[in-house]
Design a protein around this motif. Structure first.
Motif, short mmCIF file in Angstrom:
data_model
loop_
_atom_site.label_atom_id
_atom_site.label_comp_id
_atom_site.label_asym_id
_atom_site.label_seq_id
_atom_site.Cartn_x
_atom_site.Cartn_y
_atom_site.Cartn_z
N ARG A 234 37.68 33.51 41.66
CA ARG A 234 38.84 33.85 40.85
C ARG A 234 38.46 34.87 39.78
O ARG A 234 39.28 35.71 39.37
CB ARG A 234 39.39 32.55 40.19
N GLU B 87 40.31 38.33 45.60
CA GLU B 87 41.02 37.31 46.37
C GLU B 87 42.33 37.85 46.93
O GLU B 87 42.67 37.61 48.10
CB GLU B 87 41.32 36.09 45.48
N THR C 62 35.62 30.16 47.57
CA THR C 62 35.96 30.77 46.30
C THR C 62 35.38 29.91 45.19
O THR C 62 34.89 28.80 45.42
CB THR C 62 37.47 31.01 46.12
N VAL D 260 35.83 28.76 40.92
CA VAL D 260 36.70 28.68 39.74
C VAL D 260 35.88 28.11 38.58
O VAL D 260 35.19 27.11 38.75
CB VAL D 260 37.94 27.79 40.01
N THR E 265 44.47 27.26 38.22
CA THR E 265 43.71 28.46 38.57
C THR E 265 43.32 28.43 40.04
O THR E 265 43.43 29.44 40.76
CB THR E 265 42.46 28.59 37.69
N SER F 247 44.23 30.94 43.24
CA SER F 247 43.27 31.46 44.23
C SER F 247 43.78 31.28 45.65
O SER F 247 43.74 32.20 46.48
CB SER F 247 41.91 30.76 44.10
#
Length: 393
Positions: free
Chosen positions: A62, A68, A87, A89, A101, A105
């Motif tokens: 993120r 992304e 991913t 965060v 958040t 993503s």
């Protein structure tokens, strides 16, 4: 492509991963309409070539700006089971914000789930607390697993080795993203701990943070011959079976090509590496002196224990690399992050030595008399404009 079991996830991980922090358009979120057509086309070509090569692990965060969102225009074009998508965060005090958040993503990636979710930057006790306290970010990650939005949970770190081992020993995480490569082997004990816990081990940015090996100095090229510095570093890392995958932060499709030369050499690593390793050590000794090379770290204080929070260990390490291997550009880039890198790159530069009395904190160092002078030389060689972390620039 070669694959290794990624610890207890049981994923078959390619030994090279496609890291997502060099091909995106911006380090900040932008609207889709702002992304130039040629930039998006290059990103898609990079992902397509990676997958064609068998590099099916696509890794982003993120915090990587438009990465992304741009991947979200590409990844859904592949059969979902063909990809391993990660991913990351960052942990925050408000676990609800962490969830929000992550969901952003997932929307950007245009996927129903990610295979790997990393808590991004567990670098100190504060970020660890945000992660593992009751009701914290890890609890949210577990809820996301139960909902089928996340398969496995890990963490990434730029923290001190002891701190990384503490996080690993919670046994709460399936894998770790950390730094370890030829010029920086400090985290080996953390890799050993991760192996004990059957965790996946992902090496962050070995070609960039491992010495800006996309554009190495001639001296390093000569020392690593007949391999390129990049292939030498890849081979060094992958010759250790405890290491499962190396991130290639490809900016364009052809960035994979040099790395691929490593694959056919792996079976002969025990024959190829020793002469190069010997040359590198001999050059360090010839340039810096054997006593210094073997004992410079002995009883150095931590940056928190040093007047002015001078990060002696990092500064002297960078000075060694610049002096022995001509890694001056790399050392400058890292040095000028000091004082500006928060918990990602802590401690300060050696720019106020005249105001500090370092002798009491160096009382147990065998090089107490030399270190202030070497710190001053390092500052003179490396100081330049302050550098911000890319995600803050």
């Amino acid at each position: 492509m070669l694959y290794r079991r990624f610890g207890r996830t049981e994923l078959q991980m390619p030994v090279f991963s496609c890291g997502g922090m060099r091909y995106q358009y911006k380090w900040q979120d932008v609207s889709q309409s702002d992304i130039p057509v040629d930039n998006q086309a290059n990103l898609e070509a990079t992902i397509r070539y990676a997958v064609e090569l068998g590099i099916n692990h696509i890794e982003t965060a993120r915090g990587y700006g438009s990465s992304e969102m741009q991947l979200g225009k590409v990844l859904p074009k592949f059969p979902r089971e063909q990809l391993i998508v990660q991913t990351k965060v960052s942990p925050v005090p408000d676990a609800k914000q962490f969830r929000k958040t992550f969901e952003q993503s997932l929307r950007y990636l245009q996927l129903d789930y990610v295979d790997l979710l990393g808590l991004h930057g567990i670098n100190n006790s504060e970020t660890l607390d945000y992660s593992i306290r009751p009701g914290g970010c890890l609890d949210v990650a577990r809820q996301l697993q139960a909902e089928g939005k996340v398969r496995f949970v890990g963490f990434s770190t730029h923290g001190a080795t002891d701190s990384i081992i503490d996080v690993i020993n919670t046994n709460e995480f399936d894998y770790v993203n950390l730094h370890w490569y030829y010029i920086n082997q400090w985290n080996w004990q953390a890799i050993a701990a991760a192996t004990d816990h059957d965790m996946g081990v992902f090496i962050i940015s070995p070609s960039n943070k491992g010495g800006l090996l996309y554009d190495p100095p001639q001296k390093l090229v000569d020392l690593c011959a007949p391999l390129s510095p990049m292939v030498f570093n890849d081979l060094f890392c992958l010759s250790h079976p405890q290491v499962h995958t190396l991130s290639i932060g490809a900016a364009k499709p052809q960035d994979f090509d040099e790395h691929l030369k490593t694959l056919e050499l792996l079976d002969r690593a025990s024959e190829i590496l020793p002469p190069i390793l010997a040359r590198l050590e001999e050059e360090a000794i010839a340039t810096l002196g054997e006593d210094w090379v073997k004992t410079w770290e002995t009883n150095l204080p931590q940056w928190q224990e040093t007047p002015g929070e001078v990060n002696m260990r990092v500064i002297l390490w960078l000075w060694n690399l610049a002096t022995a291997y001509d890694l001056v550009d790399y050392a400058k880039m890292r040095y000028n992050l000091l004082g500006n890198g928060s918990h990602w790159f802590p401690g300060k530069k050696a720019d106020k030595l005249d105001e500090l009395d370092l002798h009491p904190c160096l009382i147990h160092s065998p090089h107490a008399d030399k270190i202030p002078q070497f710190l001053a030389k390092a500052h003179q060689m490396l100081a330049g404009e302050e550098v911000k972390r890319l995600s803050k620039s």
